[in-house]
Write a protein that holds these residues in place. Structure first.
Motif, PDB file in Angstrom:
ATOM      1  N   ILE A 146      40.799  31.720  37.421  1.00 47.77           N
ATOM      2  CA  ILE A 146      41.370  31.068  38.601  1.00 47.77           C
ATOM      3  C   ILE A 146      42.225  29.898  38.126  1.00 47.77           C
ATOM      4  O   ILE A 146      41.738  29.008  37.423  1.00 47.77           O
ATOM      5  N   THR A 147      43.481  29.919  38.502  1.00 47.80           N
ATOM      6  CA  THR A 147      44.420  28.870  38.106  1.00 47.80           C
ATOM      7  C   THR A 147      44.665  27.949  39.299  1.00 47.80           C
ATOM      8  O   THR A 147      45.059  28.405  40.372  1.00 47.80           O
ATOM      9  N   MET A 148      44.419  26.655  39.088  1.00 50.59           N
ATOM     10  CA  MET A 148      44.589  25.657  40.141  1.00 50.59           C
ATOM     11  C   MET A 148      45.654  24.646  39.729  1.00 50.59           C
ATOM     12  O   MET A 148      46.053  24.574  38.563  1.00 50.59           O
ATOM     13  N   SER A 149      46.095  23.860  40.697  1.00 50.00           N
ATOM     14  CA  SER A 149      47.162  22.888  40.454  1.00 50.00           C
ATOM     15  C   SER A 149      46.656  21.734  39.589  1.00 50.00           C
ATOM     16  O   SER A 149      45.504  21.305  39.703  1.00 50.00           O
ATOM     17  N   TRP A 154      42.853  19.680  45.276  1.00 49.96           N
ATOM     18  CA  TRP A 154      42.388  20.968  45.775  1.00 49.96           C
ATOM     19  C   TRP A 154      40.863  21.006  45.779  1.00 49.96           C
ATOM     20  O   TRP A 154      40.196  20.219  45.100  1.00 49.96           O
ATOM     21  N   LEU A 156      37.940  24.178  45.537  1.00 49.38           N
ATOM     22  CA  LEU A 156      37.774  25.612  45.310  1.00 49.38           C
ATOM     23  C   LEU A 156      37.054  26.242  46.498  1.00 49.38           C
ATOM     24  O   LEU A 156      35.945  25.834  46.861  1.00 49.38           O
ATOM     25  N   GLU A 157      37.691  27.258  47.106  1.00 47.08           N
ATOM     26  CA  GLU A 157      37.169  27.923  48.290  1.00 47.08           C
ATOM     27  C   GLU A 157      37.102  29.432  48.052  1.00 47.08           C
ATOM     28  O   GLU A 157      37.691  29.947  47.085  1.00 47.08           O
ATOM     29  N   TRP A 159      38.626  31.862  49.419  1.00 47.95           N
ATOM     30  CA  TRP A 159      39.892  32.592  49.411  1.00 47.95           C
ATOM     31  C   TRP A 159      40.587  32.486  48.055  1.00 47.95           C
ATOM     32  O   TRP A 159      41.362  33.376  47.684  1.00 47.95           O
ATOM     33  N   HIS A 160      40.314  31.409  47.288  1.00 46.05           N
ATOM     34  CA  HIS A 160      40.830  31.353  45.918  1.00 46.05           C
ATOM     35  C   HIS A 160      40.217  32.471  45.064  1.00 46.05           C
ATOM     36  O   HIS A 160      40.909  33.130  44.281  1.00 46.05           O
ATOM     37  N   THR A 163      41.637  35.884  46.099  1.00 48.65           N
ATOM     38  CA  THR A 163      42.986  36.107  45.565  1.00 48.65           C
ATOM     39  C   THR A 163      42.942  36.453  44.083  1.00 48.65           C
ATOM     40  O   THR A 163      43.676  37.335  43.610  1.00 48.65           O
ATOM     41  N   SER A 164      42.082  35.785  43.327  1.00 51.96           N
ATOM     42  CA  SER A 164      41.975  36.080  41.897  1.00 51.96           C
ATOM     43  C   SER A 164      41.399  37.471  41.662  1.00 51.96           C
ATOM     44  O   SER A 164      41.806  38.172  40.730  1.00 51.96           O
ATOM     45  N   GLU A 174      36.158  38.014  51.856  1.00 59.28           N
ATOM     46  CA  GLU A 174      35.631  36.656  51.701  1.00 59.28           C
ATOM     47  C   GLU A 174      34.163  36.559  52.104  1.00 59.28           C
ATOM     48  O   GLU A 174      33.412  35.766  51.529  1.00 59.28           O
TER      49      GLU A 174
END
Length: 219
Positions: A146-149, A154, A156-157, A159-160, A163-164, A174
């Motif tokens: 999982i790549t975050m900003s 942010w 982590l939820e 939906w992250h 998506t990954s 979900e």
């Protein structure tokens, strides 16, 4: 000094193939000219050369063979459970099921021996699909990235994670994802390349998935 016995010399001299193996071939033929009839109790007429001329009706080696029914004697990933009756092509049934010992012929004797009714509906197994075991095996070996900003805040939820999973080739809703009890927030470089566990529910089975967290610089 290195001579062979006379029978062996004869075989080698004639070029006889020692690895020759008989094959089973079936041809359906029909006489082009019917032989003459003879009276009852009389002597049959001598057949002439034309009576040995045949027309080919069918070459059974080229005709499509019917499917073979087999009975699974154990659970086969992606195929079925023990006791299921499958209808397969002869080559596939022989190579992938009969030779490895995963199935037996669905003969009347075997159906009676194992008390299997082909018309009886299949008993529901622990899995809702024969592909559940294969999916669990793939997910258990997966380390989800999982790549975050790196600059924007942010949290982590689910939906992250969803998506990954989709980027990795898995569609996970979900509601099947349970996040860790501790809230993961960022940007926090101390979490870089750290692994976390999330719980994923697949067909009434709950397993742990590893998540590898990384930060990405966003301009």
């Amino acid at each position: 000094m290195f001579g062979f016995n006379p029978p062996v010399n004869k075989v080698i001299a004639t070029g006889y193939n020692l690895l020759y193996q008989q094959t089973r071939n079936t041809f359906i033929l029909k006489r082009k000219w019917s032989p003459p009839l003879h009276k009852k109790g009389g002597k049959p007429s001598k057949l002439r050369a034309r009576h040995f001329v045949y027309d080919l009706v069918e070459d059974c080696n080229l005709s499509k063979q019917p499917d073979i029914k087999v009975i699974l004697n154990q659970f086969v990933d992606g195929v079925g459970n023990a006791g299921d009756v499958l209808s397969l092509r002869p080559t596939k049934a022989y190579t992938h099921f009969l030779v490895p010992g995963l199935a037996i012929y669905a003969s009347p004797e075997n159906l009676a021996k194992y008390q299997i009714d082909e018309n009886k509906p299949k008993v529901e197994s622990n899995y809702s699909s024969p592909y559940v075991q294969r999916t669990l095996g793939c997910l258990s070996r997966l380390v989800l990235q999982i790549t975050m900003s790196k600059t924007q805040p942010w949290t982590l939820e689910p939906w992250h994670v969803r998506t990954s999973f989709r980027k990795a080739g898995f569609v996970v809703p979900e509601h099947a994802i349970t996040m860790p009890p501790v809230t993961i927030k960022g940007p926090d470089l101390t979490l870089q390349d750290k692994e976390f566990l999330v719980t994923v529910k697949v067909s009434l089975i709950i397993f742990k998935a590893f998540i590898l967290l990384q930060h990405l610089q966003v301009d």
